[in-house]
Design an enzyme around this catalytic site. Structure first.
Site, mmCIF file in Angstrom:
data_model
loop_
_atom_site.group_PDB
_atom_site.id
_atom_site.type_symbol
_atom_site.label_atom_id
_atom_site.label_comp_id
_atom_site.label_asym_id
_atom_site.label_seq_id
_atom_site.Cartn_x
_atom_site.Cartn_y
_atom_site.Cartn_z
ATOM 1 N N PRO A 243 47.471 4.861 5.734
ATOM 2 C CG PRO A 243 49.432 3.676 6.248
ATOM 3 C CD PRO A 243 48.838 4.444 5.233
ATOM 4 C CB CYS A 244 44.546 7.009 10.088
ATOM 5 S SG CYS A 244 44.136 5.745 11.421
ATOM 6 C CB THR A 245 49.909 5.254 12.300
ATOM 7 O OG1 THR A 245 49.427 3.987 11.570
ATOM 8 C CG2 THR A 245 50.311 4.950 13.521
ATOM 9 C CG LEU B 242 47.577 11.762 9.355
ATOM 10 C CD1 LEU B 242 46.872 11.498 8.011
ATOM 11 C CD2 LEU B 242 48.227 13.080 9.193
#
Length: 392
Positions: free
Chosen positions: A78-80, A82
């Site tokens: 998950p890039c949430t 970043l």
């Protein structure tokens, strides 16, 4: 294209944080087969069950006890925490911090390759803390690693999407995968001037502007909602100049077959299909990577320089056992045939951007100090006037 002969044996894959299967679909196109998928979000699970029938699907990496004996483990985590469109709290945030479970699983597994994908911002956020964490964990486990920033447009889709691809191995040289190709970006005059993508949810500090392409499809937005970008179609009739693409266009812009996420429509609000697509890995990027994993090449003879700890992370680097090196590569490993934006998007079916959305974006843009084409501002104003109800 690969110059060495690929193995006659099909490589096997375990896909963690699988989303809607962009990595796995691309690797499948490169001749691999998937033996395990792991994904927690129910709408994404619905897509995976439909599109990868018969492949075991685990629902939570936190409860996955072990990895199967596969050649490739993928983790588009998950890039949430970043992403610039997310919370930007860092690699140890609640969502992005799930990557720690990959390293726990690798304690007792021996894949030939491990692949990680995530947003460009992780190279810079908190002075590159996320990348430092990733490479330190790989080095702790005895892996050699390499990463490269790529632009999805190299695969031929008109989406300016920058993503970090990190490859690690205990037995192979990941430079032979990531550093064997470099085509360079196309010249600026290659791109047409007939369609421009932008994000109507922005306008204060940025436009998300792209010529003959759309800006990065995102799982969220500046307003905190999953949404489509908009397209300025120059010289279109008034009322059709500012439009939004269909979700099927978004799927195509990511390299998926149209309606790939349709199985999720019964599990979520329609807008969340945009989140599914925005969070995905561009299929063509994974296919290029898969071809190179199956047939590693010869790293390009480029000069490298030592990368001291704490230095700014470059667009490409590699290392092992505490030694790190930077090199200069473009974001374009290849130049695959390009589909221009006005050719890919079904403009005749695109919906005009609503009066409220256009007005809000126009107001933010006028108050900002952003630079933009005067013709674009005039097109926005004409669209607003066309969409306004007639006065009695």
């Amino acid at each position: 294209m690969p110059t060495s002969k690929p193995s006659s044996r099909r490589l096997s894959v375990a896909g963690l944080f699988a989303g809607i299967g962009g990595v796995e679909l691309g690797l499948q196109a490169a001749g691999m087969h998937t033996e395990l998928l792991c994904e927690w979000w129910e709408p994404a699970q619905a897509v995976l069950r439909h599109q990868f029938p018969g492949v075991p699907l685990h629902d939570d990496i936190q409860t996955l006890k072990s990895l199967p004996d596969v050649d490739v483990v993928t983790a588009g985590f998950p890039c949430t925490d970043l992403s610039q469109a997310g919370r930007t709290v860092g690699i140890h945030g609640q969502a992005s911090g799930m990557i720690k479970h990959l390293f726990q699983l690798l304690e007792d597994a021996s894949p030939t390759w491990v692949v990680i994908e995530n947003v460009r911002n992780m190279l810079a956020l908190d002075r590159g803390t996320a990348m430092e964490y990733l490479v330190t964990q790989f080095e702790r486990l005895g892996y050699t690693w390499a990463y490269r920033l790529v632009d999805s447009r190299f695969t031929g889709v008109p989406q300016r999407r920058h993503r970090v691809i990190l490859v690690a191995s205990k037995s192979q040289d990941p430079r032979k995968v990531l550093f064997a190709d470099d085509a360079g970006e196309r010249p600026d005059n290659f791109y047409r001037e007939d369609a421009f993508g932008f994000y109507w949810t922005e306008g204060n500090t940025g436009l998300g502007w792209a010529r003959d392409a759309i800006p990065t499809l995102k799982g969220g937005s500046g307003l905190g909602i999953p949404s489509s970008p908009a397209i300025w179609v120059k010289e279109a009739p008034v009322g059709r100049e500012i439009v939004t693409p269909l979700i099927s266009d978004a799927e195509a812009l990511q390299g998926f077959p149209r309606d790939w996420t349709k199985p999720a429509q019964h599990h979520s609000r329609p807008s969340l299909r945009w989140k599914l697509v925005g969070n995905a890995v561009t299929v063509g990027v994974a296919e290029w990577l898969g071809r190179r994993l199956a047939a590693p090449g010869t790293p390009l003879p480029l000069p490298t320089k030592s990368l001291p700890e704490g230095a700014r992370w470059p667009t490409a680097a590699w290392g092992s056992a505490g030694e790190r090196h930077a090199l200069d590569l473009s974001l374009w490993p290849e130049q695959q045939p390009y589909r221009h934006l006005s050719d890919l998007v079904e403009l005749e079916l695109a919906k005009p951007l609503s009066l409220r959305a256009t007005s809000g974006f126009h107001d933010r843009l006028m108050r900002s100090r952003l630079r933009y084409q005067e013709a674009f501002a005039l097109a926005l104003k004409s669209h607003i006037e066309h969409m306004e109800p007639p006065r009695s």
